[in-house]
Design a protein around this motif. Sequence first.
Motif, PDB file in Angstrom:
ATOM      1  N   ALA A  46       0.831  -1.204   0.000  1.00 54.23           N
ATOM      2  CA  ALA A  46       0.000   0.000   0.000  1.00 54.23           C
ATOM      3  C   ALA A  46       0.864   1.251   0.000  1.00 54.23           C
ATOM      4  N   VAL A  47       1.889   1.269   0.820  1.00 52.68           N
ATOM      5  CA  VAL A  47       2.776   2.432   0.879  1.00 52.68           C
ATOM      6  C   VAL A  47       3.499   2.619  -0.449  1.00 52.68           C
ATOM      7  N   PHE A  48       4.005   1.528  -1.005  1.00 55.02           N
ATOM      8  CA  PHE A  48       4.728   1.606  -2.273  1.00 55.02           C
ATOM      9  C   PHE A  48       3.823   2.120  -3.393  1.00 55.02           C
ATOM     10  N   ILE A  49       2.631   1.560  -3.499  1.00 50.96           N
ATOM     11  CA  ILE A  49       1.700   1.963  -4.558  1.00 50.96           C
ATOM     12  C   ILE A  49       1.324   3.432  -4.416  1.00 50.96           C
ATOM     13  N   LEU A  50       0.964   3.835  -3.211  1.00 46.81           N
ATOM     14  CA  LEU A  50       0.530   5.219  -3.005  1.00 46.81           C
ATOM     15  C   LEU A  50       1.650   6.210  -3.277  1.00 46.81           C
ATOM     16  N   HIS A  51       2.875   5.875  -2.870  1.00 46.66           N
ATOM     17  CA  HIS A  51       3.988   6.818  -3.026  1.00 46.66           C
ATOM     18  C   HIS A  51       4.622   6.749  -4.410  1.00 46.66           C
ATOM     19  N   GLU A  52       4.993   5.535  -4.849  1.00 45.12           N
ATOM     20  CA  GLU A  52       5.756   5.389  -6.086  1.00 45.12           C
ATOM     21  C   GLU A  52       4.890   5.488  -7.346  1.00 45.12           C
ATOM     22  N   VAL A  53       3.648   5.027  -7.266  1.00 44.60           N
ATOM     23  CA  VAL A  53       2.781   5.023  -8.451  1.00 44.60           C
ATOM     24  C   VAL A  53       1.904   6.268  -8.516  1.00 44.60           C
ATOM     25  N   PHE A  54       1.304   6.632  -7.382  1.00 42.17           N
ATOM     26  CA  PHE A  54       0.357   7.736  -7.391  1.00 42.17           C
ATOM     27  C   PHE A  54       0.902   9.035  -6.797  1.00 42.17           C
ATOM     28  N   GLY A  55       2.128   9.012  -6.315  1.00 39.46           N
ATOM     29  CA  GLY A  55       2.789  10.237  -5.899  1.00 39.46           C
ATOM     30  C   GLY A  55       2.318  10.851  -4.602  1.00 39.46           C
ATOM     31  N   TYR A  56       1.682  10.075  -3.736  1.00 39.71           N
ATOM     32  CA  TYR A  56       1.250  10.621  -2.457  1.00 39.71           C
ATOM     33  C   TYR A  56       2.457  10.857  -1.552  1.00 39.71           C
ATOM     34  N   PRO A  57       2.535  12.003  -0.877  1.00 41.40           N
ATOM     35  CA  PRO A  57       3.636  12.234   0.072  1.00 41.40           C
ATOM     36  C   PRO A  57       3.470  11.347   1.299  1.00 41.40           C
ATOM     37  N   HIS A  58       4.576  11.108   1.990  1.00 37.76           N
ATOM     38  CA  HIS A  58       4.542  10.220   3.156  1.00 37.76           C
ATOM     39  C   HIS A  58       3.580  10.718   4.231  1.00 37.76           C
ATOM     40  N   THR A  59       3.492  12.049   4.390  1.00 37.78           N
ATOM     41  CA  THR A  59       2.598  12.585   5.423  1.00 37.78           C
ATOM     42  C   THR A  59       1.139  12.253   5.126  1.00 37.78           C
ATOM     43  N   GLU A  60       0.759  12.311   3.848  1.00 42.53           N
ATOM     44  CA  GLU A  60      -0.628  12.007   3.487  1.00 42.53           C
ATOM     45  C   GLU A  60      -0.901  10.507   3.582  1.00 42.53           C
ATOM     46  N   ILE A  61       0.092   9.696   3.231  1.00 42.13           N
ATOM     47  CA  ILE A  61      -0.058   8.247   3.371  1.00 42.13           C
ATOM     48  C   ILE A  61      -0.244   7.890   4.839  1.00 42.13           C
ATOM     49  N   ALA A  62       0.478   8.586   5.697  1.00 37.46           N
ATOM     50  CA  ALA A  62       0.354   8.349   7.138  1.00 37.46           C
ATOM     51  C   ALA A  62      -1.073   8.614   7.603  1.00 37.46           C
ATOM     52  N   GLU A  63      -1.698   9.664   7.080  1.00 34.67           N
ATOM     53  CA  GLU A  63      -3.079   9.967   7.440  1.00 34.67           C
ATOM     54  C   GLU A  63      -4.022   8.873   6.935  1.00 34.67           C
ATOM     55  N   ILE A  64      -3.778   8.407   5.710  1.00 31.69           N
ATOM     56  CA  ILE A  64      -4.635   7.376   5.120  1.00 31.69           C
ATOM     57  C   ILE A  64      -4.572   6.092   5.932  1.00 31.69           C
ATOM     58  N   LEU A  65      -3.367   5.701   6.358  1.00 28.02           N
ATOM     59  CA  LEU A  65      -3.163   4.422   7.030  1.00 28.02           C
ATOM     60  C   LEU A  65      -3.222   4.512   8.550  1.00 28.02           C
ATOM     61  N   GLY A  66      -3.330   5.719   9.077  1.00 25.46           N
ATOM     62  CA  GLY A  66      -3.381   5.881  10.531  1.00 25.46           C
ATOM     63  C   GLY A  66      -2.064   5.553  11.201  1.00 25.46           C
ATOM     64  N   SER A  87       2.308   6.940  11.801  1.00 24.85           N
ATOM     65  CA  SER A  87       3.136   8.141  11.876  1.00 24.85           C
ATOM     66  C   SER A  87       3.906   8.321  10.568  1.00 24.85           C
ATOM     67  N   PRO A  88       4.220   9.565  10.187  1.00 24.30           N
ATOM     68  CA  PRO A  88       5.011   9.800   8.975  1.00 24.30           C
ATOM     69  C   PRO A  88       6.370   9.101   9.027  1.00 24.30           C
ATOM     70  N   ALA A  89       6.967   9.040  10.200  1.00 28.81           N
ATOM     71  CA  ALA A  89       8.279   8.399  10.327  1.00 28.81           C
ATOM     72  C   ALA A  89       8.188   6.908  10.002  1.00 28.81           C
ATOM     73  N   SER A  90       7.158   6.251  10.496  1.00 29.59           N
ATOM     74  CA  SER A  90       7.024   4.813  10.227  1.00 29.59           C
ATOM     75  C   SER A  90       6.712   4.563   8.758  1.00 29.59           C
ATOM     76  N   VAL A  91       5.933   5.459   8.148  1.00 32.98           N
ATOM     77  CA  VAL A  91       5.617   5.316   6.726  1.00 32.98           C
ATOM     78  C   VAL A  91       6.882   5.487   5.886  1.00 32.98           C
ATOM     79  N   ARG A  92       7.723   6.446   6.236  1.00 31.70           N
ATOM     80  CA  ARG A  92       8.984   6.629   5.496  1.00 31.70           C
ATOM     81  C   ARG A  92       9.842   5.376   5.578  1.00 31.70           C
ATOM     82  N   GLN A  93       9.879   4.783   6.755  1.00 33.06           N
ATOM     83  CA  GLN A  93      10.683   3.568   6.937  1.00 33.06           C
ATOM     84  C   GLN A  93      10.132   2.427   6.096  1.00 33.06           C
ATOM     85  N   VAL A  94       8.824   2.249   6.111  1.00 34.98           N
ATOM     86  CA  VAL A  94       8.197   1.208   5.306  1.00 34.98           C
ATOM     87  C   VAL A  94       8.446   1.467   3.821  1.00 34.98           C
ATOM     88  N   ALA A  95       8.324   2.721   3.395  1.00 34.82           N
ATOM     89  CA  ALA A  95       8.528   3.079   1.992  1.00 34.82           C
ATOM     90  C   ALA A  95       9.954   2.765   1.551  1.00 34.82           C
TER      91      ALA A  95
END
Length: 329
Positions: free
Chosen positions: A141-161, A163-171
Amino acid sequence: MSHDTRPRDGRHPDVLTASDEATAVYAEHRELLFSIVYNLLGSVADTEDVLQDTWMAWAARGMDGVERPRAYLVRIAVNTALARQAAVARRRESYPGPWLPEPLVARFAAEDDAAEDAARGEAVSLAMLVVLETLTPLSRAVFILHEVFGYPHTEIAEILGRSPASVRQVAHRAKAHVRSRRTRRTVDRRTQREATERFLAAALGGDLAALMRILAPDVTLWTDGGGVRRAALRPVEGRDKVARLIAGQVHRSAGDLDVRYRTVNGDPSAVLFEDGAPYAVMVLDMAEDGEHVEGIYAVSNPDKLAHLVGEVTDEEDGREGRARPGEAR
């Protein structure tokens, strides 16, 4: 595809009800939601189910207090898809042979047209979707949202509930995982289209020598028959094994097969028909040299081709046209 969200009862847009407005907003974003969820699940049927659930949740919630409808809808759709992953994974554990994503088929766009790039940008190739199957649902989910659809990590964090830091690490980990299994390709569409035509001409003509020339030494063949059509129960590796298998199996059906060249998940590919019904979708993954085929993905499971019935007619075939078995264009 555009959606006509105008009221059909003659009312002026200024007097739309809240329900009408919610319907219009959902229709406006449905294509985006479909693209995201399909890339998460790789199944049209599961994607449609998720979108139905998303619509029901959206209709029940209404527009009141929703400042960013698009972000709200994406959040519902992504989390509904993630919740569905467990059931999807259980089905695939008992799947007969390799499981391949359900192909999205479209006609070729105009050659070198900007529309091609736009369409390809929203489509993840079949080869990449196979790699994404090796990620965890969250990482995918993180890869698709960031790499394919260009969502920033902060917005992905909101979508997935999260933290931005954990999303960056997963990405970061997801990107490294994907790169280790698939290098970035720069093969242009014309080259891939021509290679697909040469490959099908050799395969349907039973030309073993021609197949050997176009296949890379380490080529891998994935076949998905869903237990209904004949297919290898595991990936076949190596040029000699792949060439002989294709030359033997495909050539036996060549007299009954009709080839129509189409775009599948953004890549020039081929759809094989038997007696007017879709028989298989074949997608080639080109090596970095642009000359050899490194991967072959053949989907013949009738359930995964059901949505193609009636979509392709003889009259539609223009420049991309039809090729008779064993006949290069």
